[in-house]
Scaffold this motif. Structure first.
Motif, mmCIF file in Angstrom:
data_model
loop_
_atom_site.group_PDB
_atom_site.id
_atom_site.type_symbol
_atom_site.label_atom_id
_atom_site.label_comp_id
_atom_site.label_asym_id
_atom_site.label_seq_id
_atom_site.Cartn_x
_atom_site.Cartn_y
_atom_site.Cartn_z
ATOM 1 N N PRO A 12 0.873 -1.101 0.169
ATOM 2 C CA PRO A 12 0.074 -0.047 -0.010
ATOM 3 C C PRO A 12 0.778 1.188 -0.011
ATOM 4 N N LYS A 13 0.321 2.326 -0.600
ATOM 5 C CA LYS A 13 1.014 3.635 -0.361
ATOM 6 C C LYS A 13 0.237 4.543 0.709
ATOM 7 N N GLU A 14 1.044 4.935 1.733
ATOM 8 C CA GLU A 14 0.870 5.504 2.690
ATOM 9 C C GLU A 14 0.723 7.287 2.574
ATOM 10 N N TYR A 15 -0.286 7.662 3.303
ATOM 11 C CA TYR A 15 -0.537 9.269 3.359
ATOM 12 C C TYR A 15 -0.618 9.537 4.767
ATOM 13 N N ARG A 16 0.287 10.150 5.482
ATOM 14 C CA ARG A 16 0.252 10.350 6.838
ATOM 15 C C ARG A 16 0.428 11.642 7.177
ATOM 16 N N GLY A 17 -0.125 12.125 8.395
ATOM 17 C CA GLY A 17 -0.057 13.421 8.871
ATOM 18 C C GLY A 17 -1.037 13.876 9.992
ATOM 19 N N LYS A 21 -5.892 8.911 15.376
ATOM 20 C CA LYS A 21 -6.419 7.978 14.467
ATOM 21 C C LYS A 21 -7.309 8.385 13.613
ATOM 22 N N VAL A 22 -7.680 7.548 12.321
ATOM 23 C CA VAL A 22 -8.327 8.123 11.369
ATOM 24 C C VAL A 22 -9.533 7.105 11.319
ATOM 25 N N HIS A 23 -10.991 7.771 11.362
ATOM 26 C CA HIS A 23 -11.917 6.887 11.536
ATOM 27 C C HIS A 23 -12.664 6.748 10.093
ATOM 28 N N SER A 24 -12.450 7.494 9.053
ATOM 29 C CA SER A 24 -13.214 7.583 7.897
ATOM 30 C C SER A 24 -12.404 7.805 6.792
ATOM 31 N N VAL A 25 -12.780 7.373 5.448
ATOM 32 C CA VAL A 25 -12.035 7.755 4.215
ATOM 33 C C VAL A 25 -13.257 7.723 3.111
ATOM 34 N N SER A 26 -13.222 8.554 2.228
ATOM 35 C CA SER A 26 -14.154 8.740 1.068
ATOM 36 C C SER A 26 -13.220 9.041 -0.171
ATOM 37 N N TRP A 27 -13.754 8.489 -1.099
ATOM 38 C CA TRP A 27 -13.404 9.132 -2.455
ATOM 39 C C TRP A 27 -14.206 10.136 -3.294
ATOM 40 N N ALA A 279 -12.976 1.869 1.495
ATOM 41 C CA ALA A 279 -13.730 2.562 0.141
ATOM 42 C C ALA A 279 -12.928 2.232 -1.131
ATOM 43 N N TRP A 280 -13.304 1.346 -2.142
ATOM 44 C CA TRP A 280 -12.940 1.202 -3.183
ATOM 45 C C TRP A 280 -12.957 2.627 -4.205
ATOM 46 N N HIS A 281 -11.951 2.750 -5.040
ATOM 47 C CA HIS A 281 -11.864 3.790 -5.941
ATOM 48 C C HIS A 281 -13.078 3.689 -6.928
ATOM 49 N N PRO A 282 -13.731 4.917 -7.429
ATOM 50 C CA PRO A 282 -15.069 4.900 -8.104
ATOM 51 C C PRO A 282 -14.723 4.106 -9.541
ATOM 52 N N ASN A 283 -13.603 3.988 -9.974
ATOM 53 C CA ASN A 283 -13.562 3.300 -11.256
ATOM 54 C C ASN A 283 -12.244 2.381 -11.665
ATOM 55 N N LYS A 284 -11.645 2.269 -10.429
ATOM 56 C CA LYS A 284 -10.254 1.446 -10.567
ATOM 57 C C LYS A 284 -10.275 0.428 -9.487
ATOM 58 N N TYR A 285 -9.481 -0.685 -9.492
ATOM 59 C CA TYR A 285 -8.878 -1.295 -8.578
ATOM 60 C C TYR A 285 -8.103 -0.931 -7.568
ATOM 61 N N GLN A 286 -8.563 0.109 -6.757
ATOM 62 C CA GLN A 286 -7.652 0.671 -5.692
ATOM 63 C C GLN A 286 -8.513 0.633 -4.558
ATOM 64 N N LEU A 287 -7.920 0.269 -3.536
ATOM 65 C CA LEU A 287 -8.690 0.165 -2.236
ATOM 66 C C LEU A 287 -8.224 1.227 -1.216
ATOM 67 N N ALA A 288 -8.959 2.026 -0.645
ATOM 68 C CA ALA A 288 -8.415 3.064 0.397
ATOM 69 C C ALA A 288 -8.791 2.587 1.813
ATOM 70 N N TYR A 289 -8.087 2.676 2.887
ATOM 71 C CA TYR A 289 -8.486 2.412 4.111
ATOM 72 C C TYR A 289 -7.825 2.932 5.410
ATOM 73 N N ALA A 290 -8.377 2.978 6.653
ATOM 74 C CA ALA A 290 -7.886 3.503 7.610
ATOM 75 C C ALA A 290 -7.767 2.646 8.681
ATOM 76 N N CYS A 291 -6.807 2.729 9.441
ATOM 77 C CA CYS A 291 -6.673 1.774 10.614
ATOM 78 C C CYS A 291 -6.478 2.454 11.966
ATOM 79 N N GLY A 302 -2.402 7.897 9.624
ATOM 80 C CA GLY A 302 -2.835 8.093 8.326
ATOM 81 C C GLY A 302 -3.763 7.323 7.540
ATOM 82 N N ILE A 303 -3.686 7.225 6.127
ATOM 83 C CA ILE A 303 -4.510 6.285 5.383
ATOM 84 C C ILE A 303 -3.822 5.497 4.325
ATOM 85 N N TYR A 304 -3.996 4.437 3.949
ATOM 86 C CA TYR A 304 -3.658 3.721 3.055
ATOM 87 C C TYR A 304 -4.050 3.533 1.534
#
Length: 309
Positions: A12-17, A21-27, A279-291, A302-304
């Motif tokens: 996964p690619k990380e986006y941190r900062g 803790k992160v509770h939610s992700v949305s594309w 959350a899946w990307h709206p048109n690609k096989y990419q999955l965003a998630y927060a732990c 961050g998120i991944y």
């Protein structure tokens, strides 16, 4: 049959900062932006596309307590709604970074969703009250107090039905805008926590405290299959853009990806701690998630995004 372009070597690619803790992700609807909401009282919007050469995120400040959920507008890629335990809902312009509108609600909010036409927002709080907010005037049009535990809420794709997962192991279906109960799905033997519709409008997935996820045919509301591979309560679900794959997450050490047609497991995305949002990307096989990110050697959170960017 579609196949995921992932291998065991994929990372996964990380986006941190974030500071906690992160509770939610949305594309965003165009997939160019990814939002996150954190217990540090902020939301962030990440520019995840390679052609973006400026700062890779913008920060949205204004909430005074944890941002529990973020949700982009269904058709406007610049509008983001956030809800917080500070008892407010805000709508942001992610270009100007301004809070366009704000409303105070009736309690500590835990989730929100947009009506498919973008004209209404529903918000649920810890007291099992759901309020319906006009997204333009930010007026509360109606509120409903329920006598049972209310977890996730959402409209169907037509916007004429409102679905609620409950602590009774059921999914209540209400007519909209009348909000009369029209059907109750006896889905699980314990709390139903989350639900998602597939983008092709064929299926409804429900996740439960019994560590099971069930897949339902929308036309007949019959259960097609049950996914049994997880060991902990299912916290969140997401369908891929084509509806071919269902992702489910919990306190397990991975996010499980299953094929919706066969029900078979096709991939496990490693997770170092309990997963709060996927959350899946709206048109690609990419999955965003927060732990929960329990790595105590890190001071940022961050998120991944899993899948090629």
């Amino acid at each position: 049959m579609a196949k995921l372009p992932w291998t065991e070597q994929s990372k996964p690619k990380e986006y941190r900062g974030h500071k906690s803790k992160v509770h939610s992700v949305s594309w965003s609807c165009d997939g160019k932006k990814l939002a996150s909401g954190s217990t540090d009282s902020t939301a962030r919007v990440w520019h995840v596309e390679k052609q973006h050469h400026g700062r890779d995120f913008v920060e949205l400040r204004g909430h005074t307590q944890a941002v529990e959920q973020v949700a982009f507008h269904p058709s406007d890629a610049d509008l983001l709604a956030t809800t917080s335990s500070d008892k407010t809902v805000r709508i942001w312009d992610t270009k100007s970074l301004k809070c366009l509108r704000e409303v105070s609600t009736l309690g500590e909010n835990i989730n929100l969703c947009w009506h498919p036409n973008g004209q209404m927002i529903a918000v649920g709080n810890k007291d099992d009250i759901v309020v319906f907010i006009d997204a333009e005037s930010m007026e509360i049009i109606k509120s409903m107090q329920f006598s049972f535990e209310v977890n996730e809420v959402t409209w169907n794709s037509k916007g004429d039905k409102f679905f609620i997962t409950t602590g009774l192991g059921t999914v209540q279906i209400l007519s909209y805008p009348e909000l009369n109960v029209v059907y109750t799905i006896n889905a699980h033997t314990s709390n139903c926590y989350c639900l998602k519709f597939d983008p092709k409008h064929r299926y409804l997935a429900v996740g439960s405290a019994d560590a099971l996820a069930s897949l339902w045919e929308l036309d007949t509301l019959t259960c097609l299959k049950t996914f049994t591979e997880m060991e902990w309560p299912i916290r969140c679900l997401s369908f891929s853009h084509d509806g071919e794959f269902l992702a489910m997450a919990s306190e397990d050490s991975h996010i499980l990806i299953c094929n919706t047609e066969t029900g078979k497991q096709v991939f496990k995305v490693p997770s170092n701690s309990a997963t709060n949002s996927i959350a899946w990307h709206p048109n690609k096989y990419q999955l965003a998630y927060a732990c929960d990110d329990n790595d105590r050697s890190r001071s940022d959170y961050g998120i991944y995004v899993f899948g090629q960017l």
